[in-house]
Design an enzyme around this catalytic site. Structure first.
Site, PDB file in Angstrom:
ATOM      1  N   ASN A 190       0.944  -1.132  -0.103  1.00 51.78           N
ATOM      2  CA  ASN A 190      -0.044  -0.083   0.023  1.00 51.78           C
ATOM      3  C   ASN A 190       0.903   1.314  -0.007  1.00 51.78           C
ATOM      4  O   ASN A 190       1.583   1.532   0.971  1.00 51.78           O
ATOM      5  CB  ASN A 190      -0.834   0.039   1.463  1.00 51.78           C
ATOM      6  CG  ASN A 190      -1.940   1.138   1.436  1.00 51.78           C
ATOM      7  OD1 ASN A 190      -1.596   2.209   0.932  1.00 51.78           O
ATOM      8  ND2 ASN A 190      -3.149   0.965   1.713  1.00 51.78           N
ATOM      9  N   ASP A 241      -1.043  -3.922   9.742  1.00 48.93           N
ATOM     10  CA  ASP A 241      -2.462  -4.391   9.276  1.00 48.93           C
ATOM     11  C   ASP A 241      -3.247  -3.306  10.018  1.00 48.93           C
ATOM     12  O   ASP A 241      -3.328  -2.842  11.413  1.00 48.93           O
ATOM     13  CB  ASP A 241      -2.739  -5.806  10.101  1.00 48.93           C
ATOM     14  CG  ASP A 241      -3.961  -6.238   9.133  1.00 48.93           C
ATOM     15  OD1 ASP A 241      -3.669  -6.390   7.993  1.00 48.93           O
ATOM     16  OD2 ASP A 241      -5.292  -6.281   9.850  1.00 48.93           O
ATOM     17  N   PHE A 251      -5.063   8.643   2.196  1.00 47.17           N
ATOM     18  CA  PHE A 251      -5.700   7.537   1.401  1.00 47.17           C
ATOM     19  C   PHE A 251      -6.836   6.792   1.958  1.00 47.17           C
ATOM     20  O   PHE A 251      -7.204   7.189   3.170  1.00 47.17           O
ATOM     21  CB  PHE A 251      -4.507   6.674   1.317  1.00 47.17           C
ATOM     22  CG  PHE A 251      -4.128   5.918   2.380  1.00 47.17           C
ATOM     23  CD1 PHE A 251      -2.968   6.517   3.282  1.00 47.17           C
ATOM     24  CD2 PHE A 251      -4.494   4.661   2.767  1.00 47.17           C
ATOM     25  CE1 PHE A 251      -2.829   5.892   4.373  1.00 47.17           C
ATOM     26  CE2 PHE A 251      -4.078   4.064   3.907  1.00 47.17           C
ATOM     27  CZ  PHE A 251      -2.988   4.573   4.783  1.00 47.17           C
ATOM     28  N   GLY A 252      -7.267   5.815   1.253  1.00 43.77           N
ATOM     29  CA  GLY A 252      -8.289   5.209   1.776  1.00 43.77           C
ATOM     30  C   GLY A 252      -9.532   5.893   2.550  1.00 43.77           C
ATOM     31  O   GLY A 252     -10.158   6.725   1.753  1.00 43.77           O
ATOM     32  N   ASP A 290      -9.615   8.379   4.978  1.00 45.89           N
ATOM     33  CA  ASP A 290      -9.526   9.575   5.319  1.00 45.89           C
ATOM     34  C   ASP A 290     -10.334  10.808   4.845  1.00 45.89           C
ATOM     35  O   ASP A 290     -10.669  11.520   6.026  1.00 45.89           O
ATOM     36  CB  ASP A 290      -7.909  10.167   4.912  1.00 45.89           C
ATOM     37  CG  ASP A 290      -6.899   9.350   5.825  1.00 45.89           C
ATOM     38  OD1 ASP A 290      -6.882   9.206   6.702  1.00 45.89           O
ATOM     39  OD2 ASP A 290      -5.818   8.974   5.126  1.00 45.89           O
ATOM     40  N   LYS A 328      -1.147  14.713  10.452  1.00 41.45           N
ATOM     41  CA  LYS A 328      -1.828  13.208  10.733  1.00 41.45           C
ATOM     42  C   LYS A 328      -1.084  12.440  11.526  1.00 41.45           C
ATOM     43  O   LYS A 328      -1.241  11.569  12.260  1.00 41.45           O
ATOM     44  CB  LYS A 328      -2.355  12.644   9.223  1.00 41.45           C
ATOM     45  CG  LYS A 328      -3.048  11.335   9.332  1.00 41.45           C
ATOM     46  CD  LYS A 328      -3.303  10.857   8.001  1.00 41.45           C
ATOM     47  CE  LYS A 328      -3.537   9.127   8.158  1.00 41.45           C
ATOM     48  NZ  LYS A 328      -3.599   8.450   7.012  1.00 41.45           N
TER      49      LYS A 328
HETATM   50  P1  ITT Z   1      -0.749  -4.239   3.001  1.00 39.94           P
HETATM   51  O1  ITT Z   1      -1.548  -5.519   3.292  1.00 39.94           O
HETATM   52  O2  ITT Z   1      -0.179  -4.499   1.580  1.00 39.94           O
HETATM   53  O3  ITT Z   1       0.022  -3.569   4.065  1.00 39.94           O
HETATM   54  P2  ITT Z   1      -3.366  -3.205   2.540  1.00 39.94           P
HETATM   55  O4  ITT Z   1      -4.135  -1.801   2.034  1.00 39.94           O
HETATM   56  O5  ITT Z   1      -4.197  -4.547   1.975  1.00 39.94           O
HETATM   57  O6  ITT Z   1      -1.865  -3.049   2.421  1.00 39.94           O
HETATM   58  P3  ITT Z   1      -4.605  -3.578   5.226  1.00 39.94           P
HETATM   59  O7  ITT Z   1      -5.284  -5.225   4.881  1.00 39.94           O
HETATM   60  O8  ITT Z   1      -3.843  -3.385   6.553  1.00 39.94           O
HETATM   61  O9  ITT Z   1      -3.540  -3.295   4.152  1.00 39.94           O
HETATM   62  O10 ITT Z   1      -6.006  -2.590   4.848  1.00 39.94           O
HETATM   63  C1  ITT Z   1      -5.746  -1.562   5.547  1.00 39.94           C
HETATM   64  C2  ITT Z   1      -6.847  -0.664   5.041  1.00 39.94           C
HETATM   65  O11 ITT Z   1      -7.293  -0.015   5.973  1.00 39.94           O
HETATM   66  C3  ITT Z   1      -6.391   0.300   3.907  1.00 39.94           C
HETATM   67  O12 ITT Z   1      -6.498  -0.214   2.661  1.00 39.94           O
HETATM   68  C4  ITT Z   1      -7.443   1.506   4.242  1.00 39.94           C
HETATM   69  O13 ITT Z   1      -8.424   1.127   3.394  1.00 39.94           O
HETATM   70  C5  ITT Z   1      -7.679   1.779   5.651  1.00 39.94           C
HETATM   71  N1  ITT Z   1      -6.801   2.429   6.289  1.00 39.94           N
HETATM   72  C6  ITT Z   1      -5.802   2.011   7.214  1.00 39.94           C
HETATM   73  N2  ITT Z   1      -5.064   3.033   7.755  1.00 39.94           N
HETATM   74  C7  ITT Z   1      -5.656   4.032   6.951  1.00 39.94           C
HETATM   75  C8  ITT Z   1      -5.609   5.512   7.053  1.00 39.94           C
HETATM   76  O14 ITT Z   1      -4.340   5.980   7.736  1.00 39.94           O
HETATM   77  N3  ITT Z   1      -6.160   6.262   6.392  1.00 39.94           N
HETATM   78  C9  ITT Z   1      -7.280   5.717   5.530  1.00 39.94           C
HETATM   79  N4  ITT Z   1      -7.564   4.610   5.569  1.00 39.94           N
HETATM   80  C10 ITT Z   1      -6.805   3.683   6.397  1.00 39.94           C
END
Ligand code: ITT
Length: 197
Positions: free
Chosen positions: A10, A70, A153-154, A156, A176
């Site tokens: 990510n 995670d 991202f995600g 946020d 942040k």
């Molecule tokens: P990796 O496993 O490769 O690290 P991933 O995105 O699949 O990447 P996760 O399974 O830990 O990782 O999922 C985390 C999700 O949670 C991420 O994709 C976002 O949707 C959300 N998330 C986590 N931290 C966040 C943040 O700081 N801001 C926004 N969304 C977040």
């Protein structure tokens, strides 16, 4: 300089991680930079289980010290969903504009007191000798009424922090990182990591 791999694909996470750990005297590299693209089955039921799975798989593959993150969003009104399924929620390839709007719609007409949510982050560190340590941190907020902000991202753009009167997507990265789940969990594990390298 000691090499440490961060087992994430990510890019949003990796950008934050590099910034938070920039003062450490280590060569911190992502999976991509290490030329790795492992197929990891994140079948754990908790953030801890999944962080440990990711760190161990890559440590066993490389023999290096490996960190993994995670994390996810828990929305209380949705029984803590999407939780550990945050990345996979509504499908891994669904855009966050759609995912974020869906969550806002689920909470339509829900009062502020019931809009509580938190980001959770568990960092695992797997050492080649077999030891694994973890650290967990959270940041509390509420689900915004509309998508707001373009940083981060995600989820946020819908994660509103009342104390700062904005979403985490409206904060500067350093702001942040100072208060976030990831910033806190990484700073905690940094202390333990320094004792061991
Ligand atoms: P990796 O496993 O490769 O690290 P991933 O995105 O699949 O990447 P996760 O399974 O830990 O990782 O999922 C985390 C999700 O949670 C991420 O994709 C976002 O949707 C959300 N998330 C986590 N931290 C966040 C943040 O700081 N801001 C926004 N969304 C977040």
């Amino acid at each position: 300089m000691k090499k440490i791999i961060f087992a994430t694909s990510n890019e949003g996470k990796m950008k934050e991680i590099k910034e938070i750990l920039k003062d450490l005297d280590i060569d911190l590299i992502s999976l991509k930079e290490a030329g790795l693209n492992p197929d990891i089955d994140e079948n754990g039921k908790t953030f801890e289980e999944n962080a440990i799975i990711k760190a161990k798989v890559v440590m066993e593959l490389t023999g290096e010290i490996v960190l993994a993150d995670d994390s996810g969003l828990e929305v209380d009104y949705m029984d803590k969903a999407p939780g550990v399924y945050s990345a996979r929620f509504m499908g891994e390839d669904t855009s966050y504009t759609i995912k974020n709007q869906y969550i806002i719609d689920q909470l339509k007409a829900v009062k502020e007191e019931e809009r509580s949510a938190r980001f959770v982050c568990v960092i695992a560190c797997a050492f080649p000798e077999g030891e694994v340590i973890t650290s967990r941190a959270t940041i509390e907020g509420i689900i915004a009424n509309q998508i707001c902000g373009t940083n981060g991202f995600g989820y946020d753009p819908i994660f509103y922090v009342p104390e700062y009167r904005c979403t985490t997507a409206e904060m500067l990265p350093e702001q942040k990182n100072k208060i976030s789940h990831r910033g806190k969990a990484l700073r905690d594990i940094k202390t333990e990591l320094m004792k061991r390298i």
